[in-house]
Design a protein around this motif. Structure first.
Motif, PDB file in Angstrom:
ATOM      1  N   GLY A  30       0.785  -1.225   0.000  1.00  0.00           N
ATOM      2  CA  GLY A  30       0.000   0.000   0.000  1.00  0.00           C
ATOM      3  C   GLY A  30       0.815   1.273   0.000  1.00  0.00           C
ATOM      4  N   ARG A  31       2.144   1.162  -0.108  1.00  0.00           N
ATOM      5  CA  ARG A  31       2.998   2.341  -0.079  1.00  0.00           C
ATOM      6  C   ARG A  31       3.967   2.312  -1.245  1.00  0.00           C
ATOM      7  NH1 ARG A  31       5.328   3.048   5.904  1.00  0.00           N
ATOM      8  NH2 ARG A  31       5.772   5.115   5.023  1.00  0.00           N
ATOM      9  N   LYS A  32       4.598   3.452  -1.514  1.00  0.00           N
ATOM     10  CA  LYS A  32       5.556   3.519  -2.610  1.00  0.00           C
ATOM     11  C   LYS A  32       6.997   3.560  -2.105  1.00  0.00           C
ATOM     12  CE  LYS A  32       5.074   8.550  -3.179  1.00  0.00           C
ATOM     13  NZ  LYS A  32       4.769   9.631  -4.156  1.00  0.00           N
ATOM     14  N   THR A  33       7.192   3.150  -0.862  1.00  0.00           N
ATOM     15  CA  THR A  33       8.526   3.116  -0.272  1.00  0.00           C
ATOM     16  C   THR A  33       8.987   1.669  -0.124  1.00  0.00           C
ATOM     17  OG1 THR A  33       7.505   3.187   1.924  1.00  0.00           O
ATOM     18  CG2 THR A  33       8.233   5.274   0.976  1.00  0.00           C
ATOM     19  N   PRO A  34      10.311   1.424  -0.171  1.00  0.00           N
ATOM     20  CA  PRO A  34      10.814   0.055  -0.024  1.00  0.00           C
ATOM     21  C   PRO A  34      10.460  -0.542   1.324  1.00  0.00           C
ATOM     22  CG  PRO A  34      12.503   1.480  -0.944  1.00  0.00           C
ATOM     23  CD  PRO A  34      11.393   2.371  -0.499  1.00  0.00           C
ATOM     24  N   VAL A  35      10.399  -1.861   1.360  1.00  0.00           N
ATOM     25  CA  VAL A  35      10.161  -2.566   2.609  1.00  0.00           C
ATOM     26  C   VAL A  35      11.258  -2.213   3.604  1.00  0.00           C
ATOM     27  CG1 VAL A  35       9.989  -4.847   3.674  1.00  0.00           C
ATOM     28  CG2 VAL A  35       9.016  -4.441   1.407  1.00  0.00           C
ATOM     29  N   GLY A  36      10.892  -2.030   4.865  1.00  0.00           N
ATOM     30  CA  GLY A  36      11.850  -1.622   5.882  1.00  0.00           C
ATOM     31  C   GLY A  36      12.892  -2.672   6.194  1.00  0.00           C
ATOM     32  N   ASN A  37      13.955  -2.225   6.829  1.00  0.00           N
ATOM     33  CA  ASN A  37      15.029  -3.133   7.211  1.00  0.00           C
ATOM     34  C   ASN A  37      14.568  -4.123   8.284  1.00  0.00           C
ATOM     35  OD1 ASN A  37      16.761  -1.832   5.485  1.00  0.00           O
ATOM     36  ND2 ASN A  37      17.824  -0.670   7.073  1.00  0.00           N
ATOM     37  N   CYS A  38      15.300  -5.203   8.395  1.00  0.00           N
ATOM     38  CA  CYS A  38      15.050  -6.158   9.462  1.00  0.00           C
ATOM     39  C   CYS A  38      15.493  -5.547  10.792  1.00  0.00           C
ATOM     40  CB  CYS A  38      15.790  -7.468   9.198  1.00  0.00           C
ATOM     41  SG  CYS A  38      17.600  -7.318   9.324  1.00  0.00           S
ATOM     42  N   ALA A  39      15.173  -6.215  11.909  1.00  0.00           N
ATOM     43  CA  ALA A  39      15.494  -5.679  13.234  1.00  0.00           C
ATOM     44  C   ALA A  39      16.992  -5.474  13.415  1.00  0.00           C
ATOM     45  CB  ALA A  39      14.945  -6.611  14.310  1.00  0.00           C
ATOM     46  N   ASP A  40      17.801  -6.407  12.921  1.00  0.00           N
ATOM     47  CA  ASP A  40      19.255  -6.278  13.073  1.00  0.00           C
ATOM     48  C   ASP A  40      19.785  -5.066  12.319  1.00  0.00           C
ATOM     49  OD1 ASP A  40      19.343  -8.498  14.680  1.00  0.00           O
ATOM     50  OD2 ASP A  40      19.919  -9.878  13.057  1.00  0.00           O
ATOM     51  N   CYS A  41      19.288  -4.852  11.098  1.00  0.00           N
ATOM     52  CA  CYS A  41      19.776  -3.721  10.295  1.00  0.00           C
ATOM     53  C   CYS A  41      19.275  -2.387  10.834  1.00  0.00           C
ATOM     54  CB  CYS A  41      19.355  -3.892   8.838  1.00  0.00           C
ATOM     55  SG  CYS A  41      20.242  -5.215   7.982  1.00  0.00           S
ATOM     56  N   ARG A  42      18.130  -2.398  11.496  1.00  0.00           N
ATOM     57  CA  ARG A  42      17.620  -1.153  12.077  1.00  0.00           C
ATOM     58  C   ARG A  42      18.447  -0.708  13.269  1.00  0.00           C
ATOM     59  NH1 ARG A  42      12.423  -3.472  11.060  1.00  0.00           N
ATOM     60  NH2 ARG A  42      12.279  -4.173  13.241  1.00  0.00           N
ATOM     61  N   THR A  43      19.027  -1.663  13.977  1.00  0.00           N
ATOM     62  CA  THR A  43      19.743  -1.326  15.213  1.00  0.00           C
ATOM     63  C   THR A  43      21.254  -1.268  15.043  1.00  0.00           C
ATOM     64  OG1 THR A  43      19.741  -3.671  15.847  1.00  0.00           O
ATOM     65  CG2 THR A  43      17.924  -2.291  16.657  1.00  0.00           C
ATOM     66  N   SER A  44      21.756  -1.650  13.884  1.00  0.00           N
ATOM     67  CA  SER A  44      23.208  -1.594  13.663  1.00  0.00           C
ATOM     68  C   SER A  44      23.508  -0.714  12.456  1.00  0.00           C
ATOM     69  CB  SER A  44      23.776  -3.002  13.442  1.00  0.00           C
ATOM     70  OG  SER A  44      23.252  -3.570  12.250  1.00  0.00           O
ATOM     71  N   SER A  45      24.646  -0.063  12.514  1.00  0.00           N
ATOM     72  CA  SER A  45      25.043   0.831  11.426  1.00  0.00           C
ATOM     73  C   SER A  45      26.074   0.135  10.550  1.00  0.00           C
ATOM     74  CB  SER A  45      25.635   2.121  12.011  1.00  0.00           C
ATOM     75  OG  SER A  45      26.096   2.964  10.987  1.00  0.00           O
ATOM     76  N   HIS A  46      25.709  -0.079   9.289  1.00  0.00           N
ATOM     77  CA  HIS A  46      26.640  -0.695   8.357  1.00  0.00           C
ATOM     78  C   HIS A  46      26.249  -0.323   6.940  1.00  0.00           C
ATOM     79  CE1 HIS A  46      23.373  -3.688   9.039  1.00  0.00           C
ATOM     80  NE2 HIS A  46      23.426  -3.788   7.717  1.00  0.00           N
ATOM     81  N   ALA A  47      27.217  -0.362   6.053  1.00  0.00           N
ATOM     82  CA  ALA A  47      26.968  -0.048   4.645  1.00  0.00           C
ATOM     83  C   ALA A  47      26.210  -1.187   3.986  1.00  0.00           C
ATOM     84  CB  ALA A  47      28.290   0.186   3.925  1.00  0.00           C
ATOM     85  N   PRO A  48      25.367  -0.869   2.988  1.00  0.00           N
ATOM     86  CA  PRO A  48      24.624  -1.932   2.298  1.00  0.00           C
ATOM     87  C   PRO A  48      25.518  -3.036   1.757  1.00  0.00           C
ATOM     88  CG  PRO A  48      23.746   0.203   1.695  1.00  0.00           C
ATOM     89  CD  PRO A  48      24.962   0.460   2.518  1.00  0.00           C
ATOM     90  N   ALA A  49      26.713  -2.664   1.266  1.00  0.00           N
ATOM     91  CA  ALA A  49      27.597  -3.675   0.694  1.00  0.00           C
ATOM     92  C   ALA A  49      28.082  -4.673   1.740  1.00  0.00           C
ATOM     93  CB  ALA A  49      28.795  -2.997   0.035  1.00  0.00           C
ATOM     94  N   GLN A  50      28.014  -4.285   3.033  1.00  0.00           N
ATOM     95  CA  GLN A  50      28.473  -5.154   4.101  1.00  0.00           C
ATOM     96  C   GLN A  50      27.331  -5.880   4.806  1.00  0.00           C
ATOM     97  OE1 GLN A  50      30.447  -2.187   6.451  1.00  0.00           O
ATOM     98  NE2 GLN A  50      32.357  -2.282   5.277  1.00  0.00           N
ATOM     99  N   CYS A  51      26.114  -5.699   4.301  1.00  0.00           N
ATOM    100  CA  CYS A  51      24.948  -6.277   4.964  1.00  0.00           C
ATOM    101  C   CYS A  51      24.825  -7.770   4.642  1.00  0.00           C
ATOM    102  CB  CYS A  51      23.681  -5.547   4.524  1.00  0.00           C
ATOM    103  SG  CYS A  51      22.180  -6.225   5.272  1.00  0.00           S
TER     104      CYS A  51
END
Length: 327
Positions: free
Chosen positions: A7-28
């Motif tokens: 129902g939205r035009k935004t990407p699906v949100g990050n998982c819980a781990d990615c929301r609480t940790s800071s890392h570059a997408p290439a390292q995810c």
């Protein structure tokens, strides 16, 4: 492709781990594992992964990462509102106070004015490519391109094609036709379902307004006659003049849609600055411009003379000194 929140035009949100940790997408670790964190960075062409995502979550919308897909999308907004300052309606194109802007209220209008100035069909009327009506009444016009164009927002003072016209390209994504959001569907218009190649005239406008690709081919040299004339004049600015005149000469490679008037006016303005600084004689400047322009557009003497005269006159008001020379 990448999944969008239901129902939205935004990407699906990050998982819980990615929301609480800071890392570059290439390292995810999510992306190699086939999950969808980090927005358009999760986009993939892996058909097995795509089928898995939408089998598990059929309510997801569909997004397309423009740069990775070789797309550039003209995003036309239809928000009826008062236009901004005149210099931000069509960046780089002056709109005098004598021009009545009554009725100009959205991106369809500004893009239509730009197309009319260039003698071209506005993208929203381009039946040769995929066009998608958005739920808000705007339109996405899809084109193909093998160059890494930069994205922009239509009100940005740094890079913009026209007011209320956004550019979705490298580093951004677009909502795919058929996706439903809360206020309606993204609906394809007309019979064409494939993006056409980006028209040459639009490519030139995008270059003019700062949407420069990451890799720009080196300009071709101006005609030898012009280069020899510069050297004979003893100006010492041969290489500079070659660079100034090269875009005008390049227009000769296409019959139309190259932004010839704009490029010739820009070259004339720059040479006018050299004339005012004493680095070039007015007669030589006029001759170099006219010779180069006539090779690109033979038989258009009257138009060429008018542009050169206007551009030189404006440039002469702004002397162009080099960095080692005092005004």
């Amino acid at each position: 492709m990448l999944p969008l929140s239901p129902g939205r035009k935004t990407p699906v949100g990050n998982c819980a781990d990615c929301r609480t940790s800071s890392h570059a997408p290439a390292q995810c670790p999510c992306l190699p594992a086939g999950r969808w964190c980090h927005g358009f960075h999760a986009a993939t062409l892996d058909q097995d992964r795509i089928r898995q995502w939408w089998r598990e979550r059929p309510q997801f919308g569909i997004g397309v990462a423009c740069g990775a897909a070789g797309l550039i999308v003209i995003d036309i907004d239809a928000h009826v509102t008062e236009p901004p300052a005149r210099d931000r309606i069509l960046p780089g194109i002056p709109i005098g106070e004598q021009v009545d802007l009554t009725g100009l209220t959205n991106g369809f209008h500004t893009l239509g004015v730009l197309a009319a100035l260039r003698g071209r069909t506005s993208p929203d009327q381009d039946t040769e490519t995929l066009r998608v009506r958005t739920p808000s009444g705007g339109m996405h016009v899809w084109y193909r391109s093998d160059r890494s164009w930069q994205s922009s927002v239509g009100s940005s003072p740094a890079r913009a094609l026209a007011w209320q016209v956004d550019i979705r390209a490298h580093g951004s994504y677009i909502v795919a036709p058929g996706t439903h959001v809360r206020n309606g569907p993204y609906t394809p218009i007309g019979a064409t379902r494939e993006p056409a190649p980006l028209p040459a005239w639009l490519a030139h406008e995008l270059e003019r307004t700062g949407h420069l690709p990451a890799h720009i081919p080196a300009p071709r040299l101006v005609p030898p006659r012009a280069r020899q004339a510069v050297a004979a004049a003893g100006s010492g600015d041969s290489d500079l003049l070659t660079a100034i005149l090269a875009p005008v000469h390049e227009c000769g490679r296409v019959a139309e849609g190259a932004g010839f008037s704009y490029l010739l006016n820009r070259a004339a303005y720059t040479l006018g600055g050299l004339v005012a600084a004493g680095r070039l004689a007015r007669q030589e400047a006029d001759s170099f411009l006219r010779d180069t322009a006539l090779q690109a557009r033979p038989g258009q003497e009257r138009r060429i003379d008018t542009i050169i005269r206007s551009g030189l006159a404006a440039g002469i008001k702004r002397p162009l000194h080099d960095s080692g020379r005092q005004p």
